[in-house]
Design a protein around this motif. Structure first.
Motif, PDB file in Angstrom:
ATOM      1  N   PHE A  89       0.816  -1.350  -0.026  1.00  0.00           N
ATOM      2  CA  PHE A  89      -0.060   0.014   0.240  1.00  0.00           C
ATOM      3  C   PHE A  89       1.001   2.011  -0.289  1.00  0.00           C
ATOM      4  O   PHE A  89       0.211   2.303  -0.199  1.00  0.00           O
ATOM      5  CB  PHE A  89      -1.049  -0.126   1.361  1.00  0.00           C
ATOM      6  N   ALA A  90       1.999   1.371   0.436  1.00  0.00           N
ATOM      7  CA  ALA A  90       2.499   2.502   0.742  1.00  0.00           C
ATOM      8  C   ALA A  90       4.220   2.359  -0.273  1.00  0.00           C
ATOM      9  O   ALA A  90       4.070   2.794  -1.591  1.00  0.00           O
ATOM     10  CB  ALA A  90       3.165   2.310   1.527  1.00  0.00           C
ATOM     11  N   GLY A  91       4.795   1.650  -0.225  1.00  0.00           N
ATOM     12  CA  GLY A  91       6.242   1.082  -0.965  1.00  0.00           C
ATOM     13  C   GLY A  91       5.986   0.805  -2.723  1.00  0.00           C
ATOM     14  O   GLY A  91       6.736   2.017  -3.244  1.00  0.00           O
ATOM     15  N   GLY A  92       5.345   0.111  -2.569  1.00  0.00           N
ATOM     16  CA  GLY A  92       4.454   0.107  -4.200  1.00  0.00           C
ATOM     17  C   GLY A  92       4.121   1.066  -4.954  1.00  0.00           C
ATOM     18  O   GLY A  92       4.285   1.008  -6.652  1.00  0.00           O
ATOM     19  N   VAL A  93       3.251   2.202  -4.079  1.00  0.00           N
ATOM     20  CA  VAL A  93       2.267   3.099  -5.153  1.00  0.00           C
ATOM     21  C   VAL A  93       3.599   4.025  -4.995  1.00  0.00           C
ATOM     22  O   VAL A  93       3.133   4.684  -6.258  1.00  0.00           O
ATOM     23  CB  VAL A  93       1.970   3.068  -3.821  1.00  0.00           C
ATOM     24  N   HIS A 270       3.902  -1.399 -14.181  1.00  0.00           N
ATOM     25  CA  HIS A 270       3.739  -2.517 -13.438  1.00  0.00           C
ATOM     26  C   HIS A 270       4.383  -3.662 -13.109  1.00  0.00           C
ATOM     27  O   HIS A 270       4.946  -3.710 -11.800  1.00  0.00           O
ATOM     28  CB  HIS A 270       1.823  -2.741 -13.686  1.00  0.00           C
ATOM     29  N   PHE A 271       4.580  -4.260 -13.520  1.00  0.00           N
ATOM     30  CA  PHE A 271       5.630  -5.161 -13.003  1.00  0.00           C
ATOM     31  C   PHE A 271       7.259  -4.318 -13.297  1.00  0.00           C
ATOM     32  O   PHE A 271       7.946  -5.060 -12.697  1.00  0.00           O
ATOM     33  CB  PHE A 271       6.631  -5.966 -15.748  1.00  0.00           C
ATOM     34  N   VAL A 272       7.911  -3.285 -13.573  1.00  0.00           N
ATOM     35  CA  VAL A 272       9.163  -3.116 -13.650  1.00  0.00           C
ATOM     36  C   VAL A 272       9.270  -2.414 -12.313  1.00  0.00           C
ATOM     37  O   VAL A 272      10.077  -2.491 -11.151  1.00  0.00           O
ATOM     38  CB  VAL A 272       9.218  -1.961 -14.540  1.00  0.00           C
ATOM     39  N   PHE A 273       7.733  -1.362 -12.200  1.00  0.00           N
ATOM     40  CA  PHE A 273       8.296  -0.614 -10.846  1.00  0.00           C
ATOM     41  C   PHE A 273       7.155  -0.691  -9.804  1.00  0.00           C
ATOM     42  O   PHE A 273       8.602  -1.523  -8.487  1.00  0.00           O
ATOM     43  CB  PHE A 273       8.023   0.364 -11.171  1.00  0.00           C
ATOM     44  N   TYR A 274       6.166  -1.313 -10.215  1.00  0.00           N
ATOM     45  CA  TYR A 274       5.886  -2.326  -8.549  1.00  0.00           C
ATOM     46  C   TYR A 274       6.271  -3.792  -8.784  1.00  0.00           C
ATOM     47  O   TYR A 274       6.360  -4.111  -7.216  1.00  0.00           O
ATOM     48  CB  TYR A 274       4.053  -1.997  -9.630  1.00  0.00           C
TER      49      TYR A 274
END
Length: 481
Positions: A89-93, A270-274
């Motif tokens: 909820f924080a890091g991936g966002v 989506h794949f690269v960052f999250y």
């Protein structure tokens, strides 16, 4: 082990479910990316998606999800919850929006992105903030490996120049100098994916070693939901600052533009960052589990882990690798504690060069102009490298999480302007504001107030930041009225 498996499943599921929610909120499209449109052969270079993911993982990870997670394990398995939900909820966002907002703005550095959505004052604050943070990261990731190399050589009876940490510090800085100004696909794009794979293999070896050994048991959250820190440090907000890269890290936002300049399609985000952040969360969860499972607990406190960490973070990593993987672990640990921090350090200096280039509008196509920025940056790094290591690292953690807070508020303002659901970033921004401000008030290296003062002050400031944001979103309506 049940709570560990549940958290692992939540992390993986979070990538597919909440990660998709985040992607749909941003709504990537088929527009031409900076890597295709600008493509200067230096910083803007199209790379395949699998390579983007592995380089991003290594850039943001290094030793962060290892060191931070093991230190976070001092508080007990409660750290599993922060790693899991913090990542989803924080890091991936945070990582997704920092990368995609850079991509939408021609691969701009995060300081420039913040300026676009938060104004020129914040732009200048972030410029200074980012460069200082990046130089600190690059420096600590040079001094640490240099000292470890000397220790390893000393154990083998090697003396003379090769046993001098000053020699290795300059060797690493020389490598940084070369890697900072040459094309991103010459070194980083070619060999870093291999090191990224090694980082993953090392984590898998650790967890398999724990599961395979009946003497190791990962404690359950529900039966150890207490503060197990031997020094009695409070969970709020020290644990949230300590774990850092394993849940959310502002440093990631300085690295994401590097890959934003190399994406062929926005839909790779989506794949690269999250995805890279979730992978880092998994690695952190494994190392936190190792810290909780491998060492003795005395009187409900993690005294065994504390004793191992007192010998140095590198020594602790070696100990875990040897206990879980034997002699194979030694080789993997050498990669982990020497190569990984160096690979994060050089991209830190590279990011600092790009921040300065965006700041002073210095075109980076020509090598001479890249050298104009590289030389003073590495000179400053060399100076900082001779300061007290503990002092430099002491201020890194708070700076890191404060940067994450600012980036989340930036993403919130972007979503507001685009008339999209800004609560997806405003909620974690408010939470990280409370974490960062509370730590600033109570940590010894900051103001050092008591928790009776720091806790309410941190909460009040976080509420104030949220109020300012909400007030800003209502300004257009007031003007129209």
């Amino acid at each position: 082990m049940i709570s560990f498996i549940i958290c692992l499943a939540l992390l993986i599921g979070g990538y597919f479910v909440y990660g998709k929610v985040v992607e749909n909120t941003f709504a990537p499209d088929d527009r031409e990316t900076p890597a295709v449109r600008i493509n200067d052969g230096v910083d803007y270079v199209v790379m395949p998606q699998w390579k983007l993911f592995l380089v991003q993982l290594l850039n943001i990870a290094g030793l962060g999800p290892i060191f931070g997670a093991m230190q976070g394990a001092l508080w007990g398995p409660a750290v599993f919850l922060w790693i899991t939900f913090g990542t989803i909820f924080a890091g991936g966002v945070h990582d997704y929006f920092s990368g995609m907002l850079s991509e939408r703005n021609d691969g701009a550095s995060i300081s420039e992105v913040c300026g676009i959505y938060l104004g020129n004052v914040m732009k200048n604050v972030m410029r200074v903030f980012s460069v200082v943070l990046l130089v600190m990261v690059g420096t600590v990731f040079a001094v640490g490996p240099a000292g470890l190399i000397v220790t390893l050589l000393g154990n083998k009876g090697i003396t003379g120049l090769l046993a001098n940490p000053e020699f290795w510090l300059w060797i690493i800085l020389l490598y940084y100098f070369i890697a900072t100004f040459i094309s991103i696909d010459k070194i980083i794009g070619r060999i870093y994916p291999l090191f990224g794979i090694c980082l993953i293999i090392m984590a898998l070896g650790v967890i398999i070693g724990i599961f395979a050994n009946p003497n190791y048991t990962i404690p359950e959250i529900w039966s150890h939901f207490t503060n197990m820190h031997p020094d009695g440090k409070p969970i709020w907000s020290f644990m949230f600052i300590t774990v850092a890269c394993g849940a959310i890290s502002g440093f990631h936002s300085t690295q994401s533009p590097l890959m934003a300049r190399c994406m062929k399609s926005e839909k790779q985000g989506h794949f690269v960052f999250y995805g890279a952040m979730v992978a880092e969360g998994v690695i952190a969860l494994i190392w936190a589990a190792a810290g909780c499972a491998l060492y003795k607990v005395t009187g409900g406190l993690n005294t065994g882990l504390s004793e191992v960490l007192a010998n140095g973070q590198s020594a602790a990593i070696y100990d875990v690798c040897i206990k879980t993987m034997g002699s194979i672990g030694v080789a993997l640990a050498m990669i982990g504690v020497i190569v990984c921090p160096i690979t994060s350090g050089d991209t830190a200096f590279r990011s600092a060069r790009l921040v300065l280039a965006d700041w002073f509008k210095i075109d980076q196509n020509k090598m001479q102009k890249r050298l104009i920025l590289c030389v003073p940056l590495l000179a400053v790094g060399a100076f900082v490298g001779h300061l007290d290591y503990a002092i430099v690292w002491r201020y890194f953690s708070w700076t890191n999480q404060t940067l994450a807070m600012i980036v989340l508020w930036t993403a919130s303002m972007y979503l507001f302007r685009e008339k999209k659901n800004y609560w997806i970033t405003a909620v974690p921004a408010t939470f990280m504001s409370a974490v960062s401000m509370t730590y600033f008030f109570c940590a010894d290296e900051c103001l050092g107030f008591s928790t009776a003062v720091a806790y309410p002050a941190g909460i009040i400031l976080a509420a104030l930041f949220l109020g300012i944001f909400i007030w800003s979103t209502r300004k257009p309506a007031r003007k129209q009225a």
